[in-house]
Design an enzyme around this catalytic site. Structure first.
Site, PDB file in Angstrom:
ATOM      1  N   THR A  34       0.835  -1.198   0.000  1.00 24.06           N
ATOM      2  CA  THR A  34       0.000   0.000   0.000  1.00 24.06           C
ATOM      3  C   THR A  34       0.875   1.254   0.000  1.00 24.06           C
ATOM      4  OG1 THR A  34      -1.696  -1.211   1.204  1.00 24.06           O
ATOM      5  CG2 THR A  34      -1.827   1.201   1.285  1.00 24.06           C
ATOM      6  N   TYR A  68       6.886 -11.575   3.931  1.00 28.15           N
ATOM      7  CA  TYR A  68       5.777 -10.805   3.363  1.00 28.15           C
ATOM      8  C   TYR A  68       5.197 -11.624   2.208  1.00 28.15           C
ATOM      9  CZ  TYR A  68       3.560  -6.278   2.116  1.00 28.15           C
ATOM     10  OH  TYR A  68       2.692  -5.239   1.862  1.00 28.15           O
ATOM     11  N   LYS A 120       3.524 -12.649   7.408  1.00 33.66           N
ATOM     12  CA  LYS A 120       2.293 -11.939   7.052  1.00 33.66           C
ATOM     13  C   LYS A 120       1.703 -12.699   5.893  1.00 33.66           C
ATOM     14  CE  LYS A 120       1.150  -7.480   4.811  1.00 33.66           C
ATOM     15  NZ  LYS A 120       0.736  -8.029   3.518  1.00 33.66           N
TER      16      LYS A 120
END
Lengths: 297, 297
Positions: free
Chosen positions: B47, B135, B163
């Site tokens: 993001t 990630y 994550k």
């Protein structure tokens, strides 16, 4: 424009571990392509690991290639980048250095939509004035072009060709017909994916954007010559001989295989950019056996 | 380590059209997160458009965030890059600037295999000494982690968390159990994908890596508080209220929606990096209506 027909040979870009292009090794590779009189050279394509090289190193590679070809062989250059402004600069660099055309792939991290890809192409074409080939490579960009979007982009001033991944023999004629309907007359529709390329050429594709030809240009030129001679039987026979190479490409990826083959044949000592690893020993042995059995050199 | 539990809020990185980080706007966004007492901040995540920013701009963003948090709130920083050596340098920069941990995604162009991703993580962890969170974001990296690979990487010194994209409610418990079996005791297993995150937390996930929390931290903190209070009914009620926001994320992508919302709410004036385009007017209107109806500010 002749660069959009026949064999476009895509060499690796030999570079050091820290990403400096080995210009001597690149000249050796380009010398093989020029000796085989390939129809064009696709420098800094996906096989040429363009996204892993800095702007400066990409410029150095282009300068070597422009010098090596001496203007005799059309030179396509990958100008893709994540950011539109970076792609513009890379296309301007390629134009300034003397490239014939740019290969523009919609490199993505955040997935892109059709309008974004269209505007990206429009910006690069307009700002660089470099003729562009739409580089459709969903295996690396993860963007899928529909014929409608290829059509939209193909009508932009300066966009002259599309490099589309060839589907298998059963689907290639329909795919080609859909693209032809979408693009202007005279627009070059060519194909990548070596193992499907011969059928794509026989179906009427204009060009074969080839990884194999970047290292083994002669056999690929023979195949295209057979297609030009309308000798489909001979083209298919030559292609069938290469089936073990296509199997290696499928199993280990064409990029890793051509790095291993270039090393095994003492053509150049280079490894892919990390994190991509050279093939491990069992795979490397398979490559050695295959290229020996096929008499490739 | 506390940064691996609760809400990790992922803000956008406001930047100019040519990629310079707007540090004042970034401070504004970070101030909202600190005021809401988020459990951690995920700076330069997907993001936060990290792959679109230069090393220098990424360093500037980290310095602003370290200064803003003043060490009170754990700061995770995206350190991913296509090249392993670049990811090492970015992780070293993050460590030197005072980040708490790095978020490392296997950014790819040439598709990577498991060994390549493992070696990439090993190299970055070893050379940077920055604690790392795996990630896993297949929507952007196009690399899919199996539990076995997460397990292998989780045993590397310095790798402390994963994550993982939360599957839907029917699959999340199994997915979490598979990950727990693969990783060492005490290793943080957290989830992204906002619309599925509440069920992932209720199933026992340690952290929620949240796009929504990067702009609307309060409601997300309320949800996590309800989970901490073992009040599943309240957590689900609050989450159900946000369903229209999750629908916008699904339709237009969370990144494009939060850019539009930040602009509509006068929080900051920023647009995504080109080729990503701001939402067109009809979509923007839908965002405006939804955030107004939900009372988000």
């Amino acid at each position: 424009m002749t660069f959009m027909t026949g064999v476009s040979a895509f060499p690796i870009t030999p570079a050091s571990a820290d990403g400096k292009v080995d210009t001597a090794a690149l000249r050796t590779l380009l010398g093989r392509l020029l000796a085989a009189k390939v129809d064009s050279i696709g420098l800094l394509g996906s096989t040429g690991s363009y996204p892993y090289l800095t702007r400066e190193e990409r410029r150095r590679a282009i300068e070597v290639a422009v010098d090596a070809t001496g203007g005799t062989t059309p030179l396509l250059v990958g100008v893709g980048a994540l950011r539109t402004d970076d792609a513009v600069r890379l296309a301007q660099d390629a134009k300034a250095a003397g490239a014939t055309a740019g290969l523009l792939a919609p490199v993505s991290y955040t997935p892109l939509n059709d309008d974004e890809v269209f505007e990206h192409f429009a910006a690069v074409a307009r700002a660089s004035q470099l003729p562009l080939c739409i580089y459709d490579n969903p295996g690396t960009t993860h963007f899928t072009f529909g014929p409608a979007l290829v059509g939209r982009i193909s009508h932009l001033a300066g966009v002259v060709a599309v490099k589309s991944p060839a589907p298998d023999a059963g689907a290639v004629a329909t795919h080609l017909a859909e693209l032809r309907c979408a693009v202007p007359a005279g627009f070059s529709v060519g194909f990548s994916v070596d193992l499907n390329a011969v059928e794509a050429l026989l179906a009427g594709g204009d060009a074969w954007y080839s990884v194999a030809a970047g290292l083994f240009p002669q056999i690929c030129m023979q195949i295209v010559q057979a297609v030009r001679d309308k000798d489909a039987t001979e083209a298919r026979r030559l292609n069938a001989r290469l089936q073990p190479l296509w199997e290696l490409f499928r199993e280990f990826s064409s990029l890793r295989v051509v790095y291993a083959a270039a090393d095994l044949l003492d053509i150049c000592r280079a490894v892919p950019p990390r994190p991509i690893l050279p093939l491990a020993e069992p795979a490397r042995k398979k490559v050695a056996t295959t290229i020996r059995n096929l008499g490739l050199s």
